[in-house]
Design an enzyme around this catalytic site. Sequence first.
Site, short mmCIF file in Angstrom:
data_model
loop_
_atom_site.label_atom_id
_atom_site.label_comp_id
_atom_site.label_asym_id
_atom_site.label_seq_id
_atom_site.Cartn_x
_atom_site.Cartn_y
_atom_site.Cartn_z
N ASP A 61 0.90 -1.44 0.14
CA ASP A 61 -0.03 0.07 0.08
C ASP A 61 0.94 1.29 0.01
O ASP A 61 0.94 1.92 0.94
CB ASP A 61 -0.86 -0.03 0.98
N LEU A 62 1.63 1.62 -0.98
CA LEU A 62 2.44 2.80 -1.34
C LEU A 62 1.72 3.85 -2.06
O LEU A 62 2.39 5.11 -2.12
CB LEU A 62 3.60 2.31 -1.80
N LYS A 63 0.58 3.74 -2.53
CA LYS A 63 -0.31 4.82 -3.15
C LYS A 63 0.58 5.99 -4.08
O LYS A 63 0.71 7.00 -3.59
CB LYS A 63 -0.90 5.63 -1.96
N LEU A 64 1.07 5.37 -5.05
CA LEU A 64 2.12 5.99 -5.95
C LEU A 64 1.10 7.02 -6.46
O LEU A 64 0.00 7.01 -6.97
CB LEU A 64 2.62 5.14 -6.91
N ILE A 67 4.32 11.71 -12.14
CA ILE A 67 4.17 11.61 -13.78
C ILE A 67 4.30 10.37 -14.24
O ILE A 67 4.89 9.38 -13.33
CB ILE A 67 5.07 12.60 -14.26
N THR A 121 -10.16 8.77 2.78
CA THR A 121 -11.46 8.94 3.51
C THR A 121 -11.02 10.34 4.61
O THR A 121 -11.87 10.78 5.09
CB THR A 121 -11.54 7.75 4.45
O1 C5P Z 1 -6.48 -0.22 12.31
P1 C5P Z 1 -7.49 -0.04 11.28
O2 C5P Z 1 -8.34 -1.59 10.91
O3 C5P Z 1 -8.30 1.07 11.24
O4 C5P Z 1 -6.52 -0.22 9.97
C1 C5P Z 1 -6.98 0.29 8.41
C2 C5P Z 1 -5.82 0.21 7.65
O5 C5P Z 1 -6.25 0.71 6.48
C3 C5P Z 1 -4.73 1.21 8.12
O6 C5P Z 1 -3.68 0.63 7.46
C4 C5P Z 1 -5.17 2.44 7.31
O7 C5P Z 1 -4.13 3.15 6.88
C5 C5P Z 1 -5.82 1.71 6.07
N1 C5P Z 1 -6.84 2.55 5.14
C6 C5P Z 1 -8.04 3.17 5.93
N2 C5P Z 1 -8.80 4.22 5.25
C7 C5P Z 1 -8.62 4.20 3.93
C8 C5P Z 1 -7.36 3.76 3.22
C9 C5P Z 1 -6.47 3.17 4.13
O8 C5P Z 1 -8.24 3.01 6.89
N3 C5P Z 1 -9.34 5.01 3.40
#
Ligand code: C5P
Length: 234
Positions: A61-64, A67, A121
């Site tokens: 999960d590095l969300k690139l 460009i 979110t």
């Molecule tokens: O501890 P928890 O269950 O809240 O962790 C959820 C994981 O999902 C975390 O790694 C968080 O960064 C990730 N995440 C999220 N909401 C997003 C995208 C990623 O909670 N919209």
Amino acid sequence: MGKDVIVACDFASAEATFAFLDKFAGLERKPFLKIGMELYYAEGPDIVREIKRRGHRIFLDLKLHDIPNTVKKAMAVLSRLDADIVNLHAAGTAQMMRAALEGLTREDGTRPLLIAVTQLTSTDQEALERDLLIDKPMDEVVMHYAKTAAEAGLDGVVCSPLEAEKVHSVCGADFLTVTPGIRFADGDRGDQKRVMTPADAKAAGSDYIVVGRPITAAEDPAAAYERCVREFIG
Ligand code: C5P
């Protein structure tokens, strides 16, 4: 790949990660793991290689977001690490997403699944309008980004389980929804505002649930993981 529970390894070191993974040693099912920026930046690509060597599947999960040419080359590097799912920001445009797919695809035609983040979110309607100058309802923006990702050839999106059904209706049943924000009915919500139980996420059509603290902070992480699997997969 079918439905599965992905455990978010939100740890700051390899040591903490392996101490956590040792708790799953007795299980028949090897948990699918998510490695995020914190752990990857702390430990580098070796952490991915070692976790793969131990037999886990990995969502990197590095969300690139850069460009197209830079993302294409970075994705080619990640593809060699043999992660199962990687991701990027749909805000990088359809051109960037197509370049990412090209970079990810190996010489033999195989590649990891590629999914997009639509709007984080943590971004609310006010920030969308004030900071990003996007003057549309959040729901419409998320669905538009998801549709753009699907048209660019991506495999799915990260979204709230509350959005999974709508994403499937807009982008097709096969377009993957990978959904964090999961809590047990009797659990602590932490900082997550809009949550669903694993069973409700299953009913909403989530393909993968991403679960962090309900498992990582549990007294018995293996038992919490098995409960998630039971509720989500059956
Ligand atoms: O501890 P928890 O269950 O809240 O962790 C959820 C994981 O999902 C975390 O790694 C968080 O960064 C990730 N995440 C999220 N909401 C997003 C995208 C990623 O909670 N919209």
